[in-house]
Design a protein around this motif. Structure first.
Motif, PDB file in Angstrom:
ATOM      1  N   UNK A 163      46.783  64.886  14.314  1.00 24.64           N
ATOM      2  CA  UNK A 163      47.663  65.405  13.257  1.00 24.64           C
ATOM      3  C   UNK A 163      47.861  66.907  13.397  1.00 24.64           C
ATOM      4  N   UNK A 164      47.333  67.462  14.468  1.00 24.10           N
ATOM      5  CA  UNK A 164      47.468  68.908  14.677  1.00 24.10           C
ATOM      6  C   UNK A 164      48.818  69.246  15.290  1.00 24.10           C
ATOM      7  N   UNK A 165      49.251  70.502  15.147  1.00 21.18           N
ATOM      8  CA  UNK A 165      50.439  70.952  15.890  1.00 21.18           C
ATOM      9  C   UNK A 165      50.169  70.816  17.388  1.00 21.18           C
ATOM     10  N   UNK A 192      44.630  75.720  20.592  1.00 21.45           N
ATOM     11  CA  UNK A 192      44.878  75.460  19.178  1.00 21.45           C
ATOM     12  C   UNK A 192      46.129  76.229  18.786  1.00 21.45           C
ATOM     13  N   UNK A 218      42.240  66.128   7.868  1.00 18.95           N
ATOM     14  CA  UNK A 218      43.055  67.284   8.244  1.00 18.95           C
ATOM     15  C   UNK A 218      44.222  67.467   7.270  1.00 18.95           C
ATOM     16  N   UNK A 219      44.457  68.705   6.875  1.00 19.31           N
ATOM     17  CA  UNK A 219      45.529  69.104   5.958  1.00 19.31           C
ATOM     18  C   UNK A 219      45.230  68.753   4.503  1.00 19.31           C
ATOM     19  N   UNK A 243      43.543  73.261   8.386  1.00 22.84           N
ATOM     20  CA  UNK A 243      44.908  73.116   8.874  1.00 22.84           C
ATOM     21  C   UNK A 243      44.990  72.982  10.396  1.00 22.84           C
ATOM     22  N   UNK A 244      43.896  73.320  11.096  1.00 23.69           N
ATOM     23  CA  UNK A 244      43.892  73.133  12.555  1.00 23.69           C
ATOM     24  C   UNK A 244      42.458  73.280  13.046  1.00 23.69           C
ATOM     25  N   UNK A 264      40.363  76.318  11.487  1.00 24.15           N
ATOM     26  CA  UNK A 264      41.232  77.165  10.660  1.00 24.15           C
ATOM     27  C   UNK A 264      41.396  76.542   9.280  1.00 24.15           C
TER      28      UNK A 264
END
Lengths: 316, 316, 316, 316
Positions: free
Chosen positions: A23-25, A52, B34-35, B49-50, B98
């Motif tokens: 789900x990360x960028x 990251x 996550x998130x 967030x990461x 993060x």
């Protein structure tokens, strides 16, 4: 592949064959080359093993927003350029990259000066180093510069180059042979059962600075740019620049917007001193400015002439 | 959801609904949350967030290996415990996390003292702050400790607690009202068309330290453990500990092996001074050791007694 | 003296009256003002309490020499200018300075973002804060800029300014009164013997961001220059700039050669982007360059025009 | 004097002969040895060239006071011990020390891993290195440990030791000869007028890791203690420990109170894991605790037995 055993290459391929869901960028450009090994110098490699964030991480941090941080490419690009131009460097710390590097020890000694990074090096106290050392290509065998005390001049010619290569190779081979002997390495022709072998932490001191070591090196985008600004610069020693130039391409694949802003506002930028600003103002107003009436030293005048392509320099 | 607008919650859900493919190591436990936003205090939140890396990143860096770094859970766990026990901290820098945090300003002022981290805070020079401030729950309204100059004593009782809450609320509301008036905020009842409004960077100085701010905060696992060791400790102020305790659970989801080693070798560990070591040796040998003959100060003796559950303390 | 009690002023005088002998390098300019307190804003101060090294420390480190490092002023100056011009920043880390600062909390929050420094702040968990808060002078009460989202515009006029000052003062006084009440301070008119008083670490959250705190802050010359470049800049908020401008004068007294190089190569320098370099080359060659044909954005063109005093800007 | 030319020794004497007056705090113990050169290994040195602060700097910062920070030795000592015991490390950053060190390159490579320090190294791009290399004393020529992969075992005996020394010396001499030849050094017997000489930045790669380099190295007291904790420890490699042990004595001369607290709470301290705490509690209560019923691994049990002098270990 240069710098990799078959087993290592196979391990890298196996990792690249098994993607996961996250789900990360994700940076598509960097995923393309993740884990792959790029050859550098004669036995070196550099490869990205993790990262990251991407361009949007910069934008997201600068805006302290809840979402992905990206509105439109155009706006993101404008913001990233603004941040870099005005020294707002903290959002660039929000993206992180981790490299695996194989490099000569003398290059490692320059590299480690960049303290804002994490590093784990292969331990020659714990393990035996491989018999791999750097021998420059003939076209990189430069003479000492006569103008710049820490620079290179013309390429060595004829038998001087050949002798240098021969001395470097002979001494490195000798050093490694004696390293194996001192370790009483079972694979060494000098191995003797009645000897215990010198401690690895001592034997390694016999190796020369062109032997290869390797490490994991992790830093954030801000500090990567600081590294690249100095090490991809024409004044950097050729050998570390060889790594930096590949890292610059990796940066372009990873964060294309930040890379383009970095080129524009750092790599291709020119800093004018207070005195140089005044001289440039007069030049633009049409005055004939010379070093003598510029207030600049001869050396600074030369640097300014080169940066701005002034005719005075072209004439000389 | 506490601390989130409907729009923000929707944005988070939309991100969680769109996974991507990656060749990077993935932490299943952390992907799970996550998130997502965890509530803290009355209006605060914390969410990841990461991130980069997992337990295997520590092992991979310690071994400087080509592959994923994981051989068997058992071996990895042994190595991670060894590293933490012997202060080999650099491999723990290889994993990164993060957070997005919404927190009262006085908590932010303690948090920012941890310098080995990257931070981007919501700018009250650039934007107007929301009308959100922290009011402690009655059970957290503690009296000044009479034993410890920087600690809390018993919970306030009766009308003293009620008055404190009433004063805190009244002053914060007044401060925000006047902040809006000074800004000449168009939405404020005091808005006047003939006024220009004070600069945001000045008006904000009227807000009190219990107002909420928010930031992105990124650090590596080594520095996260340093943060947690101090801020999840019983001597930390309750309000920052409320964040740290959730971060400790997040760490367990992210890097379960490192988390378990961290508890064993840091959070639950006890450091014995040189003098205390000698006293403990005598105790184990069966000697009757008292503070007087231990060489320890009264305070250190008390600390040792508490740590080792000595009868001397239980008696008193 | 502003910001100092009589007792504090006497303690400073007593320290200044008792010099010691040292074999360390000494900066005569800094000894002149060491420990002395410079007033800033309405109740703030800044003073140097210790330092290490002077201009010669930079030279000594750059040359890695055995002696004092100083040959001739002329040579040292040339070397220091060269180092700064070419981003050889490590020798500037070899000189160190320690300040004692009294400053409003909102200024402290900007200041602490400079992480490469050591800081010890007065603890409001441990001690009670004084009743001192910052109220801007009328000439610094600026309206929000309509051009720059994080800047100030024209000075507020007439009763708007008066009302702002009155609100700021009223709220700060109210906050401190209630802080004392909540602490159940024995000196407070609201003191009641049947109350225990709220813990200091909680009561402080009622104070607003214009209250003064104080700290010891130590950094090296390289990081001091990074601080000054951002905080003595015209874009910095007026209140932190008030401190930075005094620090700039202190730097001139301490390391006069480095200070002069810093002004020339940082404070008064102009950075041209790659595109701007090309535009300037064309201007010098006599071409009529406009924003449209320069490749620069409107905003960058404006910045360039201002930096180089271009007629296009003067006309508009 | 080992490691110094007559000229260098004279320069140091001349500096020591010319004291100055200062208003800064002075450490009498450190002034005593300031600039003096302490020999280390066969050609190395270490000497202090500057410092800032003393024990009182720690106290002053912890109290954020106006004066010298010292009340009574007794109180200061209690505070410093408290700070160190409870991990309040920031006040220790307020004292600073700068060393000039001459050391083998392999030692420099371990040393530089401590990033929270400033360093300027003699540049082998800019200057020619001297013909000085480290050869261990016979009593330090240890075999590889068979128990610990990164440790030393028994001292090598007889002709194995002699051969190691002979190989190390021969290879280093050869390397330096060829370095001079490649540089086409005018003083070299191989000098030829028709050759230009290899660039220094390339030629240096032929030197081995036992050649000496030198640098200025500056750090604060907190980070010095981190360095000493690892490098003056019995697990550190003998060669870097030789430097660290002298630095430990220098620390005692500089900040005697902090040094004594450092020994008590760091160097001689023992950290018990959560599981070890439980085992020790049972031992003190008189239970017969064995590795098997302790919950500790065999290795941890061994470490605990050694630390607490348990009979189980003495028996084995």
């Amino acid at each position: 592949m240069i710098g990799l055993t078959t087993e290592q290459a196979a391990e890298i391929e196996s990792i690249r064959a098994t993607p996961s869901s996250t789900l990360r960028p994700v940076s598509p450009g960097l995923e393309e080359i993740l884990h792959k090994s790029f050859p550098v110098l004669d036995h070196g490699i550099i490869r990205v093993v993790d990262y990251m964030g991407d361009d949007s991480a910069i934008v997201q941090a600068a805006r302290v927003s809840y979402g992905r941080g990206t509105k439109r490419i155009q706006e993101d690009s404008g913001l990233i350029k603004y941040l870099l131009r005005h020294l707002h460097t903290t959002p660039f710390e929000m993206a992180e990259i981790k490299f695996h590097v194989k490099l000569p020890i003398f290059v490692a000694r320059q590299w480690i000066r960049h303290r804002m990074a994490s590093v784990n090096e292969y331990s020659a106290r714990y393990s035996v180093l491989d018999n791999e050392f750097y021998i420059p290509q003939p076209e990189h065998l430069a003479a000492q510069s006569t103008l710049n005390r820490q620079g290179r001049g013309a390429v060595l010619e004829g038998d001087e180059a050949a002798e240098v290569i021969s001395l470097l190779r002979r001494d490195a081979e000798q050093a490694y042979d004696d390293y194996s002997t001192m370790l009483n390495d079972p694979g060494s022709p000098d191995h003797r059962d009645d000897r215990s072998g010198l401690a690895r932490e001592l034997a390694r001191m016999n190796l020369s600075l062109n032997f290869y070591t390797q490490w994991y090196w992790k830093t954030d985008l801000h500090n990567l740019m600081n590294f690249l600004r100095l090490r991809a610069d024409s004044h950097a020693q050729f050998e570390i620049r060889a790594y930096a130039e590949i890292m610059l391409e990796i940066m372009a694949a990873w964060v294309p917007i930040a890379h383009s802003a970095f080129k524009e506002y750092r790599m291709e930028a020119v800093q004018l001193s207070g005195t140089a600003v005044k001289a440039v103002r007069r030049m633009i107003a049409g005055e004939a400015v010379s070093q003598e009436n510029s207030g600049l030293s001869a050396r600074e005048w030369q640097e300014l002439s080169a940066a701005l392509d002034l005719p005075s320099l072209k004439a000389s």
